[in-house]
Design a protein around this motif. Structure first.
Motif, PDB file in Angstrom:
ATOM      1  N   ALA A  92     -62.991  26.207 -32.205  1.00 51.05           N
ATOM      2  CA  ALA A  92     -61.596  26.019 -31.788  1.00 51.05           C
ATOM      3  C   ALA A  92     -61.552  26.059 -30.270  1.00 51.05           C
ATOM      4  O   ALA A  92     -62.283  26.830 -29.639  1.00 51.05           O
ATOM      5  N   TYR A 103     -53.888  24.282 -29.594  1.00 56.93           N
ATOM      6  CA  TYR A 103     -55.316  24.519 -29.848  1.00 56.93           C
ATOM      7  C   TYR A 103     -55.809  23.554 -30.920  1.00 56.93           C
ATOM      8  O   TYR A 103     -55.062  23.153 -31.815  1.00 56.93           O
ATOM      9  N   LEU A 121     -59.309  22.166 -33.504  1.00 60.65           N
ATOM     10  CA  LEU A 121     -60.626  22.359 -34.110  1.00 60.65           C
ATOM     11  C   LEU A 121     -61.497  21.185 -33.711  1.00 60.65           C
ATOM     12  O   LEU A 121     -61.020  20.047 -33.675  1.00 60.65           O
ATOM     13  N   ILE A 175     -64.384  20.557 -40.941  1.00 64.48           N
ATOM     14  CA  ILE A 175     -63.031  20.637 -40.378  1.00 64.48           C
ATOM     15  C   ILE A 175     -62.001  20.382 -41.472  1.00 64.48           C
ATOM     16  O   ILE A 175     -61.027  21.127 -41.624  1.00 64.48           O
ATOM     17  N   LYS A 186     -59.488  23.435 -42.766  1.00 65.47           N
ATOM     18  CA  LYS A 186     -58.085  23.161 -42.451  1.00 65.47           C
ATOM     19  C   LYS A 186     -57.282  22.835 -43.712  1.00 65.47           C
ATOM     20  O   LYS A 186     -56.058  22.836 -43.685  1.00 65.47           O
ATOM     21  N   ALA A 227     -55.518  23.182 -34.672  1.00 67.31           N
ATOM     22  CA  ALA A 227     -56.222  24.302 -35.307  1.00 67.31           C
ATOM     23  C   ALA A 227     -55.278  25.134 -36.167  1.00 67.31           C
ATOM     24  O   ALA A 227     -55.003  26.310 -35.898  1.00 67.31           O
ATOM     25  N   VAL A 245     -54.739  31.020 -33.867  1.00 65.67           N
ATOM     26  CA  VAL A 245     -55.867  30.334 -34.503  1.00 65.67           C
ATOM     27  C   VAL A 245     -56.681  31.322 -35.342  1.00 65.67           C
ATOM     28  O   VAL A 245     -56.988  31.056 -36.517  1.00 65.67           O
ATOM     29  N   ILE A 302     -64.665  29.524 -38.913  1.00 69.14           N
ATOM     30  CA  ILE A 302     -65.240  28.638 -37.907  1.00 69.14           C
ATOM     31  C   ILE A 302     -66.286  29.411 -37.120  1.00 69.14           C
ATOM     32  O   ILE A 302     -66.343  30.643 -37.180  1.00 69.14           O
ATOM     33  N   MET A 346     -64.666  30.520 -31.153  1.00 73.68           N
ATOM     34  CA  MET A 346     -63.300  30.329 -30.648  1.00 73.68           C
ATOM     35  C   MET A 346     -63.322  30.450 -29.129  1.00 73.68           C
ATOM     36  O   MET A 346     -63.783  31.446 -28.590  1.00 73.68           O
TER      37      MET A 346
END
Length: 222
Positions: free
Chosen positions: A31, A38, A40, A53, A57, A145, A159, A167, A170
């Motif tokens: 991210a 923000y 991804l 992703i 998500k 994100a 996020v 993930i 960050m």
């Protein structure tokens, strides 16, 4: 756990950016901040990372991702053709909070574009985002994100509340500037049209286009 690194946009520590870029190079998802919200990110040519992703998500596979670049020089590697109106808009408004839909190069994987023949190009006006793309040495596939259907995040904390542990890394660059998504303009249809009005208004774009003897934009039907 998701590793968090703090980066000051005004005083970027290149070693931290390189660390994030290495995650992308080895197929990870991170991210990162932009001037809008923000996002991804994964390497655009890495199918497995791009699929991750969509997975984290919970994004439908028929909804494409954008491709983020760090220079207009990179357009030739992602866009097959660019209308004169799009070229004018890019020269005036990019880098900035604008996504342009253009015909894609065949090298862009169908996974990124949901098997469509076009691609959304984003050239963000954010030093951390641009440094990340430069260090990864590849355009990045990106999307906001957030879990699909939820509000786009403007802080790293928002996020992490959704993706901590999901993930790889960050980048915390502080709150975003505009706190609203980019404007999206489709240059693959006639008349050219706005698909989403965001940080740059239709009025602002139309004023510029008319000043260059181009037609104003249409609005996509609901």
């Amino acid at each position: 756990m998701t590793e968090v690194i703090k980066v000051d946009e005004k005083n970027i520590e290149q070693s931290l950016i390189q660390k994030a870029a290495e995650v992308i190079k080895r197929g990870g998802v991170i991210a990162f901040p932009t001037e809008t919200v923000y996002g991804l990110a994964a390497g655009v040519f890495d199918d497995n990372a791009v699929r991750k992703i969509f997975e984290v998500k919970k994004r439908p596979s028929n909804k494409p991702l954008a491709v983020c670049i760090s220079s207009l020089d990179q357009l030739s590697g992602v866009a097959a053709s660019i209308p004169p109106e799009a070229e004018a808009v890019m020269e005036e408004f990019l880098p900035g909070p604008l996504t342009l839909i253009l015909l894609k190069k065949s090298s862009i994987p169908d996974t990124v574009t949901a098997s469509k023949n076009n691609v959304g190009i984003r050239y963000p006006d954010h030093r951390i985002a641009l440094a990340l793309i430069d260090s990864a040495n590849v355009p990045i596939a990106a999307t906001s994100a957030n879990i699909s259907g939820k509000e786009s995040p403007t802080t790293a904390q928002e996020v992490l509340s959704q993706f901590s542990g999901e993930i790889d890394l960050m980048i915390d660059g502080g709150p975003t500037e505009y706190k609203i998504a980019s404007t999206v303009v489709d240059f693959t249809v006639q008349p050219y049209r706005i698909l989403r009005e965001g940080s740059i208004s239709k009025q602002e774009l139309d004023r510029f286009l008319v000043s260059r003897n181009h037609s104003p934009l249409a609005i996509a039907p609901e």
